[in-house]
Design a protein around this motif. Structure first.
Motif: not given
Length: 668
Positions: A626-645
């Motif tokens: 689950f921590q790996l999943e959190y880290n993945f989302i943070q990296s995707q948001i940081g690179t603007k691939k995923y939106s904040a929503e």
């Protein structure tokens, strides 16, 4: 007992209407609930059904207003306080006077006090009702905030004015200055009492949290009882109980961060509980409207055949009048909503005017009219209830038709397809990293299956697809066991016992009652008579574990342990065959169903094998995943691939999955 039965039927009607709305949301849920009430009115028990008026204020309105208060954004409320005060207090009072005066002028039989009571009843707006009719249109954010804040306090304004009008009607006396003074005493006093009690109650709850007495069985009832206690104490000293519970709810909202310093489980239980309670109470009021309408109309027709038509016309006229006053109030900046130009100002005024939807509070106040007045039946009680119903239905219909023509269509910030794709990528990344770092750990495969289920369980697989998969896996188990019997690896008795376990797996995971019943009948009835007498005796012996002749209890226990040991050995080969089948037949179209079937067999395998030594490793690896999943989302948001929503929705789902998985594992 009869009252309990009637209330349970009301709740059942609300649940049925909500279920229909979940599948067919073209019609606002309030109309479905009214329709459910009309169906209930056909039952003889409901033909003379009436709840005590005090129940509506004490049991229904106080709870709803407290919930609205604790869910109100204090930041938005303080930012728009002037607009909220203008709409919820000043405009509410002006509207009550205009509606009351117009009603008294058109229908002189309505005394001024009674007409003002009608105005107080139909003035409050309902943000929940607004939300139900604006789900498919994009209401400007500032407009929606204004409507929500207004509904929080104009409810209280209407209730205070309503109580003053009823008191004047009962006593037959009314002094303007006394009425104004009493209004401010009741209004301001209610807020002050609510603020004081709110701080005391919140302090008590925080003390329980600090003492680690924050289990759901303590905190949830503690919070549910809060509006009742506050309302009772406020009314006991002569101030507004409704405003007191609103103020207490606002204190809970202000202290929300401190109140969240507790377990995730409690937060989820608390949120879910309040959501269900508010939904049921809102629904009950609309169901009661449907239940009462036939009786109200019947009484009106008995008095005068033209009464119904006159009251319908009055209700529509009053709605148009209130809407026009709301529009003028906003268009001429008596209440300000920030706009860039006159066109936007006019549009906002029009939307707010049309969105003055009346709902639960209006109905509840109408039903809370006294049944008697000075020992006689309350005059025109049915008339007022009927006019309130007309206003409510009109206020729901008009914006349902006009708002989609005025506002753009609602655009989802995150679509279901985007969320599903992002979740699949997130899970795939966690599985890859987990397998790379724990390739030699046998627990990795179990955690991988759980994570695959996390991805696959997103969505609703087709019922027929799920049933077919369980049938296919059962057939694979049957074929594998038959081969083992033919090869002499398994005895007939043990094979039969294992297939009973396999049949139970399929039986318990069928999706419909009739499928479950059919499999049960086929296996337990037809199968029982198709086998020979010796097999039936062995099965019965295995089922009931009765000692054989001359067998001791110790020998019986040893025989059971031996049987389960043999079953664990036998289960390995069919389980491997099922896993291989599921892996080779996974497609994008059936991955949800495959995930459910895989989880069912993995759980059975874990329980049947009796291997619980790896539970600690599995828990630790799940936390890591689950921590790996959190880290993945943070990296995707940081690179603007995923939106904040999108990231927030994924965070919320991970938190829920983490709570559910770890609690279910620890429960074993």
């Amino acid at each position: 007992m009869q009252t309990v039965f009637l209330v349970l039927l009301l709740i059942a009607a609300v649940v049925a209407a909500n279920a229909v709305y979940a599948r067919f949301n073209l019609v606002p849920v309030a109309f479905l609930q009214i329709g459910a009430g009309l169906l209930l009115s056909l039952i003889p028990l409901y033909q003379n059904f009436e709840l005590e008026p005090e129940i509506f204020l004490f049991v229904i309105i106080s709870v709803l207003m407290f919930n609205d208060g604790q869910n109100t954004s204090i930041r938005k409320l303080s930012r728009n306080f002037g607009t909220t005060l203008s709409l919820a207090v000043v405009l509410a009072m002006v509207t009550i006077l205009i509606v009351g005066g117009t009603t008294h002028l058109l229908i002189p039989q309505f005394s001024l006090a009674l007409a003002l009571a009608l105005g107080a009843i139909i003035t409050p707006t309902d943000a929940v009702a607004v939300s139900s009719i604006t789900t498919k249109v994009a209401v400007p954010g500032r407009v929606m905030d204004t409507l929500e804040n207004e509904s929080l306090f104009n409810d209280a304004s209407g209730i205070v004015a309503f109580n003053l009008a009823i008191a004047s009607l009962i006593t037959g006396q009314f002094s303007v200055w006394h009425g104004i003074g009493n209004f401010f005493y009741v209004f301001v006093g209610g807020i002050l009492v609510g603020l004081f009690l709110g701080y005391v109650i919140v302090a008590g709850r925080i003390m329980l949290i600090n003492m680690r007495v924050d289990t759901p069985s303590v905190i949830v009832p503690y919070t549910l009882l809060t509006p009742f206690v506050v309302y009772f104490l406020a009314e006991g000293i002569g101030v507004s109980g409704i405003l007191a519970v609103v103020a207490t709810g606002l204190i809970h909202g202000i202290q929300s961060e401190r109140l969240r310093l507790t377990t995730s489980r409690l937060q989820i239980v608390m949120t879910t509980t309040w959501s269900i309670v508010a939904s049921i109470l809102n629904g009950i009021v609309f169901v009661l409207l449907g239940v009462s309408l036939p009786s109200v109309i019947s009484h009106l027709q008995q008095r005068d055949t033209g009464s119904v038509a006159v009251l319908i016309g009055l209700g529509i006229l009053l709605y148009v009048l209130m809407t026009f006053v709301r529009f003028l109030w906003l268009r001429f900046d008596l209440a300000r909503i920030r706009a860039w130009n006159n066109h936007e100002k006019t549009r906002n005024a029009f939307v707010v005017a049309l969105s003055g939807v009346h709902g639960t509070i209006t109905l509840a106040m109408a039903f809370s009219l006294p049944l008697t007045l000075n020992g006689a039946a309350f005059p025109y009680r049915n008339d007022i209830i009927f006019v309130a119903a007309v206003v409510i239905l009109t206020s729901l219909l008009v914006p349902t038709i006009w708002l989609p023509l005025t506002l753009p269509k609602q655009v989802e910030k995150v679509t279901e397809a985007e969320l599903a794709t992002a979740k699949s990528e997130m899970v795939a990344d966690a599985i890859t990293r987990l397998q790379n770092s724990h390739s030699d750990n046998p627990t990795t495969s179990q955690v991988t299956m759980i994570l695959e289920g996390q991805r696959a369980l997103d969505g609703r697989p087709k019922r027929s697809q799920l049933t077919e998969l369980f049938d296919q896996t059962y057939t694979i188990e049957q074929q594998t066991i038959d081969q083992m019997v033919a090869q002499g690896k398994v005895s007939d008795e043990l094979a039969e016992r294992y297939m009973q376990v396999a049949s139970n797996t399929r039986l318990h995971n069928q999706r419909t009652f009739w499928q479950r019943f059919g499999l049960f009948f086929k296996f337990m009835v037809i199968g029982k008579w198709s086998r020979n007498q010796r097999a039936r005796a062995r099965r019965k012996e295995l089922h009931q574990y009765k000692p054989r002749a001359g067998q001791t209890r110790e020998q019986l226990t040893a025989r059971k342990m031996e049987m389960w040991t043999q079953l664990r050995t036998v289960e390995q080969q069919p389980y491997a065959a099922v896993r291989q089948f599921l892996t080779s037949h996974t497609t994008p179209d059936n991955q949800q169903a495959i995930g459910i079937v895989r989880r069912a067999y993995d759980e059975r395998h874990r329980r049947l094998s009796g291997n619980r030594d790896s539970q600690k490793d599995q828990n630790e690896m799940l936390i890591e995943a689950f921590q790996l999943e959190y880290n993945f989302i943070q990296s995707q948001i940081g690179t603007k691939k995923y939106s904040a929503e999108l990231g927030n929705q994924l965070y919320e789902q991970i938190s829920t999955d983490q709570l559910v998985y770890l609690q279910s594992v620890n429960a074993d």
